[in-house]
Design a protein around this motif. Structure first.
Motif, PDB file in Angstrom:
ATOM      1  N   GLY A 172     -10.543  -3.237  20.084  1.00  0.00           N
ATOM      2  CA  GLY A 172      -9.624  -5.378  19.902  1.00  0.00           C
ATOM      3  C   GLY A 172      -9.970  -5.823  18.945  1.00  0.00           C
ATOM      4  N   LYS A 173     -10.623  -5.764  18.245  1.00  0.00           N
ATOM      5  CA  LYS A 173     -11.063  -6.726  17.286  1.00  0.00           C
ATOM      6  C   LYS A 173     -10.050  -6.924  16.100  1.00  0.00           C
ATOM      7  N   MET A 174     -10.214  -7.975  15.543  1.00  0.00           N
ATOM      8  CA  MET A 174      -9.033  -7.316  14.227  1.00  0.00           C
ATOM      9  C   MET A 174      -9.787  -8.149  12.718  1.00  0.00           C
ATOM     10  N   MET A 175      -9.691  -7.588  11.816  1.00  0.00           N
ATOM     11  CA  MET A 175      -9.790  -6.989  10.729  1.00  0.00           C
ATOM     12  C   MET A 175      -8.596  -6.855   9.920  1.00  0.00           C
ATOM     13  N   THR A 176      -8.721  -7.740   8.750  1.00  0.00           N
ATOM     14  CA  THR A 176      -7.293  -7.179   8.017  1.00  0.00           C
ATOM     15  C   THR A 176      -7.674  -6.470   6.840  1.00  0.00           C
ATOM     16  N   LEU A 177      -7.136  -5.274   5.884  1.00  0.00           N
ATOM     17  CA  LEU A 177      -8.179  -4.405   5.393  1.00  0.00           C
ATOM     18  C   LEU A 177      -6.703  -4.992   4.463  1.00  0.00           C
ATOM     19  N   ALA A 226      -5.474  -5.582  11.001  1.00  0.00           N
ATOM     20  CA  ALA A 226      -5.388  -4.276  11.788  1.00  0.00           C
ATOM     21  C   ALA A 226      -6.601  -4.529  12.718  1.00  0.00           C
ATOM     22  N   ALA A 227      -5.852  -3.204  14.155  1.00  0.00           N
ATOM     23  CA  ALA A 227      -6.964  -3.677  15.488  1.00  0.00           C
ATOM     24  C   ALA A 227      -8.104  -2.480  15.103  1.00  0.00           C
TER      25      ALA A 227
END
Length: 300
Positions: free
Chosen positions: A113-118, A108-109
């Motif tokens: 703009g950084k991405m994180m995986t939920l 997820a963004a």
């Protein structure tokens, strides 16, 4: 003499990029990837969705959540995909553990703009409305989360697990790598750190929300809607054994299609292991009226 190449920018890996680089490197170093592009006709499904989203009960439901629910049903039909692997190449010995729970890792963004995986947990026991509310709450809490603080929790737990496995040289390498890039790791200090730690888990993400799930689903089509491209191969992140990449809906004549990539660890399963997933989705796309029942029914 050749002209000097001008450099626009150079920056060291931050904590998030370190973790991503480490996991993807491990993926391609250890996993023999296999991949198939599944491209079903979703014309009837799309038409049903267009009708449903005009109804009051469907106003909060997105196509992304609808597809995730469909994937959860597919994983229950294909349990070999919803699994973790442990393999020792030197001993040629390993185990594959299948799970009843469907915990979907979902990139997820963030607003910057950084991405994180939920980790979207227990998809198998949530109806469509509950799944939608759960994802919305993850996004809400993500905006209150300091990325490096959350990533540090995950990294620390991973390091402790390495310590239990006596991986001393790996741990020393990690500490050595922290020295030149410590200024790029933006952890909180002092009063800010105290206030952040005091924030209840209901208001921010913790390692529980971002640790690895049982399988990964990445909706690439949501990043670039309408893109004329097909996801061909995704990283399978160990110990998971499969990853699903969803592309953009596209028209071909009067029909609509949806490219979906299925990548899997060939040590853990063969092509026949992903066939039940495709057959489950084939049934959904051919008989889309069933999605109306999903608001109150679970994938199981």
């Amino acid at each position: 003499m050749p002209s000097k190449i001008r450099i626009r920018n150079t920056e060291r890996f931050g904590l998030q990029r370190k973790i991503v680089a480490n996991m993807t490197t491990e993926s391609w170093t250890t996993i023999p990837h296999a991949s198939v592009i599944y491209e079903p006709d979703v014309t009837a499904f799309w038409q049903e969705w267009q009708q449903c989203k005009t109804l009051p009960d469907w106003q909060s439901i997105t196509i992304n959540t609808l597809l995730m629910y469909a994937c959860a049903k597919g994983f229950l039909a294909a349990p070999e995909m919803n699994a973790h692997i442990s393999f020792n190449r030197k001993l040629v010995a390993g185990t594959i553990t299948q799970y009843d729970e469907v915990n979907i890792s979902m990139p997820a963004a963030m607003s910057d703009g950084k991405m994180m995986t939920l980790n979207v947990r227990n998809c198998e026991s949530k109806n469509l409305r509950e799944l939608s509310d759960y994802i919305a709450d993850l996004y809400r809490r993500m905006e209150n989360t300091v990325l490096d603080e959350a990533m540090y929790e995950v990294s620390l737990e991973n390091t402790l697990n390495l310590l239990k496995r006596l991986k001393f040289f790996t741990i020393l390498g990690r500490f050595a790598g922290l020295i030149p890039s410590r200024r790029e790791i933006n952890r909180l200090k002092g009063a800010q750190k105290k206030a952040y730690d005091a924030m209840p888990a209901t208001e921010r993400l913790t390692k529980y929300d971002i640790e690895q799930g049982t399988i990964l689903v990445s909706n690439l089509g949501s990043i670039y809607r309408g893109a004329m491209c097909r996801p061909a191969l995704l990283d399978v992140i160990p110990p998971m054994v499969a990853a699903v990449g969803i592309g953009s809906f596209y028209d071909q004549g009067e029909r609509k299609f949806l490219p979906i990539n299925l990548s899997f660890d060939h040590r853990a399963l063969d092509f026949d292991g992903v066939v039940p997933f495709m057959k489950c989705l084939d049934d959904i796309f051919a008989n889309p009226a069933q999605i109306r029942d999903w608001l109150t029914s679970c994938p199981k």
